[in-house]
Design a protein around this motif. Sequence first.
Motif, mmCIF file in Angstrom:
data_model
loop_
_atom_site.group_PDB
_atom_site.id
_atom_site.type_symbol
_atom_site.label_atom_id
_atom_site.label_comp_id
_atom_site.label_asym_id
_atom_site.label_seq_id
_atom_site.Cartn_x
_atom_site.Cartn_y
_atom_site.Cartn_z
ATOM 1 N N ALA A 46 6.912 -3.985 -7.936
ATOM 2 C CA ALA A 46 6.580 -4.725 -9.153
ATOM 3 C C ALA A 46 6.286 -6.193 -8.877
ATOM 4 O O ALA A 46 5.534 -6.828 -9.614
ATOM 5 C CB ALA A 46 7.719 -4.603 -10.164
ATOM 6 N N THR A 47 6.862 -6.737 -7.821
ATOM 7 C CA THR A 47 6.649 -8.151 -7.513
ATOM 8 C C THR A 47 5.656 -8.378 -6.375
ATOM 9 O O THR A 47 5.092 -9.460 -6.255
ATOM 10 C CB THR A 47 7.975 -8.840 -7.146
ATOM 11 O OG1 THR A 47 8.528 -8.214 -5.993
ATOM 12 C CG2 THR A 47 8.959 -8.755 -8.304
ATOM 13 N N ARG A 48 5.452 -7.392 -5.545
ATOM 14 C CA ARG A 48 4.627 -7.554 -4.341
ATOM 15 C C ARG A 48 3.212 -8.021 -4.662
ATOM 16 O O ARG A 48 2.659 -8.867 -3.967
ATOM 17 C CB ARG A 48 4.582 -6.235 -3.571
ATOM 18 C CG ARG A 48 3.959 -6.308 -2.214
ATOM 19 C CD ARG A 48 4.837 -6.918 -1.158
ATOM 20 N NE ARG A 48 5.893 -6.010 -0.770
ATOM 21 C CZ ARG A 48 7.043 -6.402 -0.248
ATOM 22 N NH1 ARG A 48 7.282 -7.678 -0.071
ATOM 23 N NH2 ARG A 48 7.957 -5.538 0.090
ATOM 24 N N ILE A 49 2.617 -7.492 -5.722
ATOM 25 C CA ILE A 49 1.206 -7.799 -6.014
ATOM 26 C C ILE A 49 0.984 -9.239 -6.478
ATOM 27 O O ILE A 49 -0.137 -9.722 -6.447
ATOM 28 C CB ILE A 49 0.615 -6.810 -7.049
ATOM 29 C CG1 ILE A 49 1.424 -6.810 -8.333
ATOM 30 C CG2 ILE A 49 0.532 -5.416 -6.448
ATOM 31 C CD1 ILE A 49 0.881 -5.919 -9.423
ATOM 32 N N SER A 50 2.068 -9.935 -6.864
ATOM 33 C CA SER A 50 1.903 -11.329 -7.282
ATOM 34 C C SER A 50 2.377 -12.315 -6.216
ATOM 35 O O SER A 50 2.350 -13.520 -6.436
ATOM 36 C CB SER A 50 2.650 -11.579 -8.595
ATOM 37 O OG SER A 50 4.034 -11.349 -8.418
ATOM 38 N N GLU A 51 2.779 -11.817 -5.062
ATOM 39 C CA GLU A 51 3.232 -12.690 -3.987
ATOM 40 C C GLU A 51 2.051 -13.415 -3.349
ATOM 41 O O GLU A 51 0.955 -12.853 -3.243
ATOM 42 C CB GLU A 51 3.963 -11.890 -2.910
ATOM 43 C CG GLU A 51 5.304 -11.367 -3.357
ATOM 44 C CD GLU A 51 5.985 -10.534 -2.284
ATOM 45 O OE1 GLU A 51 5.373 -10.238 -1.236
ATOM 46 O OE2 GLU A 51 7.146 -10.170 -2.513
ATOM 47 N N TYR A 54 -0.821 -11.730 -0.910
ATOM 48 C CA TYR A 54 -1.146 -10.326 -1.172
ATOM 49 C C TYR A 54 -2.666 -10.196 -1.204
ATOM 50 O O TYR A 54 -3.343 -10.885 -1.949
ATOM 51 C CB TYR A 54 -0.543 -9.837 -2.495
ATOM 52 C CG TYR A 54 -1.023 -8.446 -2.844
ATOM 53 C CD1 TYR A 54 -0.612 -7.358 -2.099
ATOM 54 C CD2 TYR A 54 -1.929 -8.236 -3.877
ATOM 55 C CE1 TYR A 54 -1.084 -6.085 -2.392
ATOM 56 C CE2 TYR A 54 -2.397 -6.981 -4.168
ATOM 57 C CZ TYR A 54 -1.978 -5.897 -3.422
ATOM 58 O OH TYR A 54 -2.448 -4.636 -3.702
ATOM 59 N N ASN A 55 -3.211 -9.323 -0.379
ATOM 60 C CA ASN A 55 -4.664 -9.188 -0.293
ATOM 61 C C ASN A 55 -5.154 -7.781 -0.590
ATOM 62 O O ASN A 55 -6.278 -7.440 -0.257
ATOM 63 C CB ASN A 55 -5.162 -9.655 1.085
ATOM 64 C CG ASN A 55 -4.451 -8.942 2.222
ATOM 65 O OD1 ASN A 55 -3.567 -8.131 2.002
ATOM 66 N ND2 ASN A 55 -4.829 -9.243 3.442
ATOM 67 N N THR A 63 -0.012 1.392 -8.644
ATOM 68 C CA THR A 63 -1.192 1.324 -7.773
ATOM 69 C C THR A 63 -0.854 0.657 -6.437
ATOM 70 O O THR A 63 -1.457 0.986 -5.417
ATOM 71 C CB THR A 63 -2.389 0.633 -8.462
ATOM 72 O OG1 THR A 63 -2.013 -0.680 -8.881
ATOM 73 C CG2 THR A 63 -2.893 1.452 -9.629
ATOM 74 N N TYR A 64 0.114 -0.249 -6.424
ATOM 75 C CA TYR A 64 0.551 -0.835 -5.153
ATOM 76 C C TYR A 64 1.163 0.236 -4.254
ATOM 77 O O TYR A 64 0.857 0.325 -3.062
ATOM 78 C CB TYR A 64 1.554 -1.975 -5.373
ATOM 79 C CG TYR A 64 2.131 -2.451 -4.067
ATOM 80 C CD1 TYR A 64 1.398 -3.279 -3.214
ATOM 81 C CD2 TYR A 64 3.392 -2.037 -3.642
ATOM 82 C CE1 TYR A 64 1.901 -3.689 -1.993
ATOM 83 C CE2 TYR A 64 3.909 -2.441 -2.422
ATOM 84 C CZ TYR A 64 3.156 -3.260 -1.599
ATOM 85 O OH TYR A 64 3.659 -3.650 -0.385
ATOM 86 N N LEU A 65 2.046 1.068 -4.814
ATOM 87 C CA LEU A 65 2.669 2.119 -4.013
ATOM 88 C C LEU A 65 1.638 3.134 -3.544
ATOM 89 O O LEU A 65 1.705 3.611 -2.408
ATOM 90 C CB LEU A 65 3.792 2.791 -4.799
ATOM 91 C CG LEU A 65 5.020 1.910 -5.021
ATOM 92 C CD1 LEU A 65 5.998 2.584 -5.979
ATOM 93 C CD2 LEU A 65 5.687 1.549 -3.709
ATOM 94 N N PHE A 66 0.664 3.455 -4.394
ATOM 95 C CA PHE A 66 -0.408 4.367 -3.981
ATOM 96 C C PHE A 66 -1.201 3.750 -2.830
ATOM 97 O O PHE A 66 -1.418 4.386 -1.799
ATOM 98 C CB PHE A 66 -1.325 4.686 -5.170
ATOM 99 C CG PHE A 66 -2.454 5.605 -4.798
ATOM 100 C CD1 PHE A 66 -2.227 6.955 -4.608
ATOM 101 C CD2 PHE A 66 -3.736 5.112 -4.627
ATOM 102 C CE1 PHE A 66 -3.262 7.814 -4.244
ATOM 103 C CE2 PHE A 66 -4.780 5.958 -4.269
ATOM 104 C CZ PHE A 66 -4.534 7.308 -4.080
ATOM 105 N N GLN A 71 -3.444 3.760 2.133
ATOM 106 C CA GLN A 71 -4.159 2.740 2.909
ATOM 107 C C GLN A 71 -3.149 1.693 3.380
ATOM 108 O O GLN A 71 -3.184 0.534 2.963
ATOM 109 C CB GLN A 71 -5.240 2.072 2.059
ATOM 110 C CG GLN A 71 -6.336 2.995 1.610
ATOM 111 C CD GLN A 71 -7.327 2.245 0.732
ATOM 112 O OE1 GLN A 71 -6.953 1.638 -0.257
ATOM 113 N NE2 GLN A 71 -8.591 2.304 1.121
ATOM 114 N N PRO A 72 -2.246 2.081 4.250
ATOM 115 C CA PRO A 72 -1.121 1.211 4.578
ATOM 116 C C PRO A 72 -1.478 -0.107 5.263
ATOM 117 O O PRO A 72 -0.658 -1.018 5.271
ATOM 118 C CB PRO A 72 -0.250 2.077 5.492
ATOM 119 C CG PRO A 72 -1.168 3.114 6.025
ATOM 120 C CD PRO A 72 -2.194 3.355 4.960
ATOM 121 N N ASN A 73 -2.658 -0.238 5.790
ATOM 122 C CA ASN A 73 -3.021 -1.492 6.458
ATOM 123 C C ASN A 73 -3.785 -2.463 5.564
ATOM 124 O O ASN A 73 -4.175 -3.536 6.016
ATOM 125 C CB ASN A 73 -3.828 -1.203 7.723
ATOM 126 C CG ASN A 73 -2.970 -0.546 8.787
ATOM 127 O OD1 ASN A 73 -1.821 -0.910 8.981
ATOM 128 N ND2 ASN A 73 -3.521 0.451 9.450
#
Length: 109
Positions: A46-51, A54-55, A63-66, A71-73
């Motif tokens: 929930a917080t990762r996408i606003s850090e 984050y690219n 959608t972040y977890l997906f 596409q882990p890289n």
Amino acid sequence: IRIAVGSVRSFFVDDALGCASCHVHSTAGPAWAAESGTPGIGARAATRISEPGYNGGADSPETYLFESTVQPNVHLVEGYPANLMPAHFATRLTPQDAADLIAYMLTFE
């Protein structure tokens, strides 16, 4: 797509995908569960996408977890090198499997 958290739990616990090998039984990948003051994967998503830095292209925890699974890289979390997470889950997970897995990961707050 229906969400079936119970079915993915058995998928994960039985380690059919190998998730537990890195995310529970070792420190190879970030732990899913909360530990030592670090929130679980659901809360972190929930917080990762606003850090800063984050690219990726995700706009929600789901959608972040997906994105991180298939596409882990696309976005590398500090401290983890490229190609640590296998990149084959896009072909190993059905849309239903992916939805179930993400729903399960979101339960780790």
